[in-house]
Design a protein around this motif. Structure first.
Motif, mmCIF file in Angstrom:
data_model
loop_
_atom_site.group_PDB
_atom_site.id
_atom_site.type_symbol
_atom_site.label_atom_id
_atom_site.label_comp_id
_atom_site.label_asym_id
_atom_site.label_seq_id
_atom_site.Cartn_x
_atom_site.Cartn_y
_atom_site.Cartn_z
ATOM 1 N N ASP A 67 -127.699 11.302 -114.674
ATOM 2 C CA ASP A 67 -126.506 10.455 -114.870
ATOM 3 C C ASP A 67 -125.899 9.913 -113.575
ATOM 4 O OD1 ASP A 67 -126.738 10.961 -117.597
ATOM 5 O OD2 ASP A 67 -125.464 12.758 -117.444
ATOM 6 N N ILE A 68 -126.512 10.170 -112.434
ATOM 7 C CA ILE A 68 -125.995 9.565 -111.196
ATOM 8 C C ILE A 68 -127.160 8.782 -110.597
ATOM 9 C CG2 ILE A 68 -124.762 9.925 -109.028
ATOM 10 C CD1 ILE A 68 -123.970 12.677 -110.067
ATOM 11 N N THR A 69 -127.003 7.462 -110.602
ATOM 12 C CA THR A 69 -128.149 6.575 -110.418
ATOM 13 C C THR A 69 -128.970 6.849 -109.165
ATOM 14 O OG1 THR A 69 -126.630 4.955 -111.319
ATOM 15 C CG2 THR A 69 -128.766 4.137 -110.663
ATOM 16 N N ALA A 101 -131.666 4.712 -95.014
ATOM 17 C CA ALA A 101 -132.147 4.535 -96.386
ATOM 18 C C ALA A 101 -131.588 5.617 -97.311
ATOM 19 C CB ALA A 101 -133.674 4.549 -96.422
ATOM 20 N N VAL A 102 -131.288 6.774 -96.749
ATOM 21 C CA VAL A 102 -130.594 7.811 -97.527
ATOM 22 C C VAL A 102 -129.435 8.352 -96.690
ATOM 23 C CG1 VAL A 102 -132.617 8.533 -98.876
ATOM 24 C CG2 VAL A 102 -132.116 9.696 -96.727
ATOM 25 N N GLU A 103 -128.379 8.753 -97.379
ATOM 26 C CA GLU A 103 -127.184 9.313 -96.741
ATOM 27 C C GLU A 103 -126.903 10.662 -97.383
ATOM 28 O OE1 GLU A 103 -124.527 8.452 -94.783
ATOM 29 O OE2 GLU A 103 -124.867 6.339 -94.312
ATOM 30 N N LEU A 104 -126.319 11.578 -96.634
ATOM 31 C CA LEU A 104 -125.828 12.804 -97.258
ATOM 32 C C LEU A 104 -124.531 12.467 -97.980
ATOM 33 C CD1 LEU A 104 -126.429 15.338 -94.371
ATOM 34 C CD2 LEU A 104 -127.279 15.617 -96.705
ATOM 35 N N GLN A 105 -124.479 12.713 -99.262
ATOM 36 C CA GLN A 105 -123.223 12.498 -99.999
ATOM 37 C C GLN A 105 -123.231 13.345 -101.258
ATOM 38 O OE1 GLN A 105 -122.122 8.471 -101.417
ATOM 39 N NE2 GLN A 105 -120.088 8.949 -100.596
ATOM 40 N N SER A 107 -118.897 12.777 -105.546
ATOM 41 C CA SER A 107 -118.394 11.582 -104.851
ATOM 42 C C SER A 107 -119.192 10.367 -105.287
ATOM 43 C CB SER A 107 -118.533 11.717 -103.330
ATOM 44 O OG SER A 107 -117.670 12.694 -102.845
ATOM 45 N N GLN A 108 -120.498 10.529 -105.369
ATOM 46 C CA GLN A 108 -121.343 9.408 -105.808
ATOM 47 C C GLN A 108 -120.993 9.002 -107.234
ATOM 48 O OE1 GLN A 108 -125.603 9.504 -105.005
ATOM 49 N NE2 GLN A 108 -125.339 11.292 -103.714
ATOM 50 N N ALA A 109 -120.834 10.003 -108.096
ATOM 51 C CA ALA A 109 -120.524 9.699 -109.501
ATOM 52 C C ALA A 109 -119.187 8.966 -109.596
ATOM 53 C CB ALA A 109 -120.484 10.991 -110.311
ATOM 54 N N ALA A 110 -118.218 9.404 -108.800
ATOM 55 C CA ALA A 110 -116.895 8.769 -108.854
ATOM 56 C C ALA A 110 -116.973 7.316 -108.388
ATOM 57 C CB ALA A 110 -115.907 9.563 -107.999
ATOM 58 N N MET A 111 -117.742 7.058 -107.336
ATOM 59 C CA MET A 111 -117.861 5.677 -106.865
ATOM 60 C C MET A 111 -118.631 4.830 -107.880
ATOM 61 S SD MET A 111 -116.040 5.523 -104.198
ATOM 62 C CE MET A 111 -114.998 6.804 -104.916
ATOM 63 N N GLY A 122 -117.920 7.106 -96.001
ATOM 64 C CA GLY A 122 -118.923 7.422 -97.022
ATOM 65 C C GLY A 122 -118.669 6.709 -98.350
ATOM 66 N N LYS A 123 -117.398 6.642 -98.763
ATOM 67 C CA LYS A 123 -117.100 6.022 -100.066
ATOM 68 C C LYS A 123 -117.361 4.521 -100.006
ATOM 69 C CE LYS A 123 -115.341 9.992 -101.487
ATOM 70 N NZ LYS A 123 -115.426 10.732 -100.232
ATOM 71 N N THR A 124 -116.925 3.885 -98.928
ATOM 72 C CA THR A 124 -117.153 2.437 -98.783
ATOM 73 C C THR A 124 -118.645 2.134 -98.794
ATOM 74 O OG1 THR A 124 -115.135 1.967 -97.576
ATOM 75 C CG2 THR A 124 -116.960 0.515 -97.132
ATOM 76 N N LEU A 125 -119.417 2.924 -98.076
ATOM 77 C CA LEU A 125 -120.856 2.659 -98.013
ATOM 78 C C LEU A 125 -121.502 2.838 -99.385
ATOM 79 C CD1 LEU A 125 -121.843 4.179 -94.556
ATOM 80 C CD2 LEU A 125 -121.295 1.814 -95.135
ATOM 81 N N ALA A 126 -121.012 3.796 -100.167
ATOM 82 C CA ALA A 126 -121.554 3.983 -101.519
ATOM 83 C C ALA A 126 -121.244 2.755 -102.379
ATOM 84 C CB ALA A 126 -120.960 5.239 -102.153
ATOM 85 N N LEU A 127 -120.032 2.230 -102.235
ATOM 86 C CA LEU A 127 -119.669 1.037 -103.020
ATOM 87 C C LEU A 127 -120.428 -0.194 -102.529
ATOM 88 C CD1 LEU A 127 -115.809 1.642 -103.229
ATOM 89 C CD2 LEU A 127 -117.416 1.714 -105.140
ATOM 90 N N ALA A 128 -120.525 -0.322 -101.210
ATOM 91 C CA ALA A 128 -121.163 -1.517 -100.629
ATOM 92 C C ALA A 128 -122.656 -1.571 -100.948
ATOM 93 C CB ALA A 128 -120.942 -1.539 -99.115
ATOM 94 N N ALA A 129 -123.254 -0.419 -101.235
ATOM 95 C CA ALA A 129 -124.686 -0.402 -101.573
ATOM 96 C C ALA A 129 -124.926 -0.978 -102.967
ATOM 97 C CB ALA A 129 -125.211 1.033 -101.513
ATOM 98 N N ARG A 130 -123.868 -1.090 -103.748
ATOM 99 C CA ARG A 130 -124.013 -1.445 -105.163
ATOM 100 C C ARG A 130 -123.346 -2.768 -105.507
ATOM 101 N NH1 ARG A 130 -120.965 0.053 -109.551
ATOM 102 N NH2 ARG A 130 -119.484 1.266 -108.349
#
Ligand SMILES: C[S@@+](CC[C@H](N)C(=O)[O-])C[C@H]1O[C@@H](n2cnc3c(N)ncnc32)[C@H](O)[C@@H]1O
Length: 394
Positions: free
Chosen positions: A175-177, A199-203, A207-211, A231-239
């Protein structure tokens, strides 16, 4: 170093921590004076120290004291390991257990077995109900290591295969893409070419699910008000295609962000506080506020023992202030997003409810908790929408 020598080193580090030193500093001080220690030794000593810190109360009962030696004896017993295997007195291992130490072992009582300060237990129960015991138990164990695959770089399957070729084995998190739970080889991540390339980040998975739960419109101008490492911005910016702005009361905390964003292929503009009005208003402002971190105490277990009611109350005030300041930067029709990695109601629902009752013109969109689980930390996120015709401040 022999296994016994590593335990002896951990005892010294724990004694320094029990004397009031932060765990990271105590470990660094030890490592500076132990040039003979290799990376495997440093990791093993660190593991012993953090195992003790996660289970400090139960270890004190099982070890019959609260100095480094007793705590280590107790922590080993708590993990079903016979301390005699390490306390041999040979080489640099600690001396064998005395008869008094053998007799001092006792079973932890109820509160001790939870490994929480007593004053926090009612707060865990109020926030988590039937899940409180499970959450406390999770905090007694090592934290999962989770990676986020950068969707702009590769698929999760491709990342999993490339990591396996580097000796880092992972499983997709349901459930977390883009989340991969690392099951083997976590110590190789820091030098992994895939990790170093962005290409991969520790997160953490929560936190990933919330973003992922945020459905920001394409092209949105988004401010990460408490950006830290971003970290949160980068998770959002990737998507999401958006315009990304980062701010933090401590500019120093954002120092790695430009390089990290560059590696991830994202453009993030750093903003000083006095520039925010000129750059705003924003379509969304994310407030990943400072908090007790209670959902992450597996990673930073010293904080579990250091928190006091006064500090928790202070945090509530800081969180409310940040939310009010950030809200003033949200455009009409825009979103205000509040999140913490705490489980406590005082830092989550209460802060959002107080904001909603203090300021008109905001509609709650959703609020959600993620539990402390095998793959993720405790996390809370709430989103509010500013009414289109709202001209009130904030
Ligand atoms: C939980 S951390 C943020 C972590 C970050 N968002 C991430 O994903 O890595 C909270 C951050 O809030 C910052 N902070 C504390 N008080 C603040 C304030 N009044 N305004 C803005 N940022 C603040 C801290 O410096 C810290 O970096």
């Amino acid at each position: 170093m022999t296994p016994g020598a590593r335990v002896a080193a951990a005892i010294g580090v724990i004694d320094a921590i029990q004397g009031g030193m932060p765990a990271e500093r105590a470990l660094t001080n030890w490592a500076r004076g132990a040039r003979y220690a290799g990376s495997g030794d440093r990791a093993a000593v660190r593991d012993h120290v953090f195992d003790v810190l996660r289970r400090r109360r139960s270890s004190a009962a099982l070890g019959g004291g609260d100095d480094g030696r007793a705590l280590l004896i107790g922590a080993l017993r708590g993990q079903g390991i016979d301390p005699d295997a390490f306390f041999t007195g040979e080489g640099h291992a600690p001396p064998p257990l005395s008869e008094a130490e053998r007799a001092a072992e006792r079973a932890p009582e109820e509160g001790e077995a939870r490994d929480l300060p007593d004053w926090l237990w009612p707060r865990f129960q109020a926030a988590l109900g039937d899940g409180a015991g499970r959450a406390a138990e999770r905090l007694r164990h090592r934290a999962p290591v989770t990676l986020r695959v950068n969707a702009r770089r590769m698929t999760r399957d491709a990342a999993q295969a490339a990591l396996a070729a580097e000796g880092i084995l992972c499983q997709p998190v349901d459930d977390i893409t883009m989340a991969l739970h690392v099951t083997e080889g976590e110590r190789k991540i820091a030098n992994s070419p895939l990790y170093l390339s962005g290409a991969v980040e520790l997160q953490d998975a929560s936190s990933q699910a919330a973003m992922e739960a945020l459905d920001l419109p394409e092209g949105a101008r988004v401010l990460d008000y408490c950006a830290g490492g971003g970290g949160k911005t980068l998770a959002l910016a990737a998507r999401i295609e958006g315009e990304w702005f980062a701010h933090d009361a401590s500019v120093r905390r954002m120092s790695d962000l430009p390089a990290r964003a560059g590696r991830a292929g994202a453009r993030v503009r750093l903003c000083e506080t006095q520039e925010l009005c000129a750059f705003g208003p924003f379509d969304a402002v994310l407030c990943d506020v400072p908090c007790s971190g209670s959902g992450t105490w597996r990673r930073g277990p010293q904080a579990k023992w250091a928190l006091t009611p006064e500090v928790l109350a202070d945090l509530g005030r800081v969180q409310a202030d940040i939310l009010a300041q950030a809200a003033a930067l949200v455009a009409p029709g825009g979103r205000l997003i509040y999140c913490t990695c705490s489980v406590f109601i005082e830092e989550n629902e209460h802060v959002v409810e107080r904001f909603s009752s203090d300021y008109s013109g905001w509609t709650p969109v959703f609020s959600r908790r993620w539990p402390i689980s095998a793959t993720g930390d405790g996390f809370f996120l709430a989103q509010l929408c500013r009414e289109m015709n709202d001209s009130n401040q904030p």
